[in-house]
Design an enzyme around this catalytic site. Sequence first.
Site, PDB file in Angstrom:
ATOM      1  N   HIS A 201      -4.518   1.412   7.677  1.00 20.24           N
ATOM      2  CA  HIS A 201      -3.148   1.940   7.643  1.00 20.24           C
ATOM      3  C   HIS A 201      -3.030   3.091   6.639  1.00 20.24           C
ATOM      4  CE1 HIS A 201       1.349   1.244   7.923  1.00 20.24           C
ATOM      5  NE2 HIS A 201       1.252   1.965   6.824  1.00 20.24           N
ATOM      6  N   GLU A 202      -3.572   2.890   5.441  1.00 16.90           N
ATOM      7  CA  GLU A 202      -3.440   3.920   4.394  1.00 16.90           C
ATOM      8  C   GLU A 202      -4.296   5.149   4.692  1.00 16.90           C
ATOM      9  OE1 GLU A 202      -0.955   3.630   2.534  1.00 16.90           O
ATOM     10  OE2 GLU A 202      -0.664   1.522   3.028  1.00 16.90           O
TER      11      GLU A 202
ATOM     12  N   CYS B 242       5.768  -0.255   7.518  1.00 12.90           N
ATOM     13  CA  CYS B 242       5.421   0.880   6.670  1.00 12.90           C
ATOM     14  C   CYS B 242       6.648   1.296   5.876  1.00 12.90           C
ATOM     15  CB  CYS B 242       4.951   2.036   7.557  1.00 12.90           C
ATOM     16  SG  CYS B 242       4.524   3.516   6.635  1.00 12.90           S
ATOM     17  N   LEU B 243       6.450   1.611   4.600  1.00 14.74           N
ATOM     18  CA  LEU B 243       7.576   2.023   3.758  1.00 14.74           C
ATOM     19  C   LEU B 243       8.213   3.319   4.262  1.00 14.74           C
ATOM     20  CD1 LEU B 243       6.072   1.254   0.225  1.00 14.74           C
ATOM     21  CD2 LEU B 243       7.769  -0.095   1.481  1.00 14.74           C
TER      22      LEU B 243
ATOM     23  N   GLY C 103       0.835  -1.196   0.000  1.00 14.24           N
ATOM     24  CA  GLY C 103       0.000   0.000   0.000  1.00 14.24           C
ATOM     25  C   GLY C 103       0.868   1.244   0.000  1.00 14.24           C
TER      26      GLY C 103
ATOM     27  N   GLN D  54       3.046   9.919   1.149  1.00 19.18           N
ATOM     28  CA  GLN D  54       4.325   9.199   1.264  1.00 19.18           C
ATOM     29  C   GLN D  54       5.248   9.490   0.084  1.00 19.18           C
ATOM     30  OE1 GLN D  54       2.431   5.139   2.192  1.00 19.18           O
ATOM     31  NE2 GLN D  54       4.346   5.089   3.327  1.00 19.18           N
TER      32      GLN D  54
ATOM     33  N   HIS E  87      -2.580   7.308   7.096  1.00 21.20           N
ATOM     34  CA  HIS E  87      -1.574   8.141   6.423  1.00 21.20           C
ATOM     35  C   HIS E  87      -2.201   9.436   5.924  1.00 21.20           C
ATOM     36  CE1 HIS E  87       2.244   6.067   6.197  1.00 21.20           C
ATOM     37  NE2 HIS E  87       1.717   4.959   5.719  1.00 21.20           N
TER      38      HIS E  87
HETATM   39 NI    NI Z   1       2.566   3.062   5.612  1.00 18.48          NI
END
Ligand code: NI
Length: 175
Positions: free
Chosen positions: A141-142, A99-100, A49, A54, A145
């Site tokens: 999660h997204e 998470c990235l 995701g 991000q 963000h």
């Molecule tokens: Ni993330």
Amino acid sequence: MNIMALRNICTYPDPVLRTKTARVGTIDNATNRLIDDMIETMHAAPGVGLAANQVGVSLQLAVIDLSQVEDETRRHPLLVLINPEFLSMEGSVTEEEGCLSLPEYTESVKRAAKVKVRALDRSGKPYELEAQGLLAKALQHEIDHLNGLLFIDRLSPLKKNIFKRRFRKTSSQTE
Ligand code: NI
């Protein structure tokens, strides 16, 4: 012609990750290009995701692709979520997340077990989606963000402090 490009992924503590994103007004060429780039960037990372902030774009837009991590019997198609919102949340489940934007850190996070979300697809058409399991976790999660939240904000104060101490240690080593 469809030219895609990888975008740089912003990492903690970049302030863009802490800023609530703005609603997408019109879905134009720039939006479509951003969506293509986000999909390519998510796949290349690799991740399941990615939210627009991000990659430094503060808009309510996220992509999710669980097709490589789900078994064939319940593979969800790649999702594009524009201006997503929760219609309902039920139950609770605690599972490991990463998470990235927080490389090399995972922790157990408490989330709703079942969610219902409304969003626009990339053609601007509204859709509703009910999810549990991995997809429910990814949606929460997204959408976090897009509201300027990271999964570390969902941890107990003790675990969050452990993260911060570890983060300070690793960032002072690389300076
Ligand atoms: Ni993330």
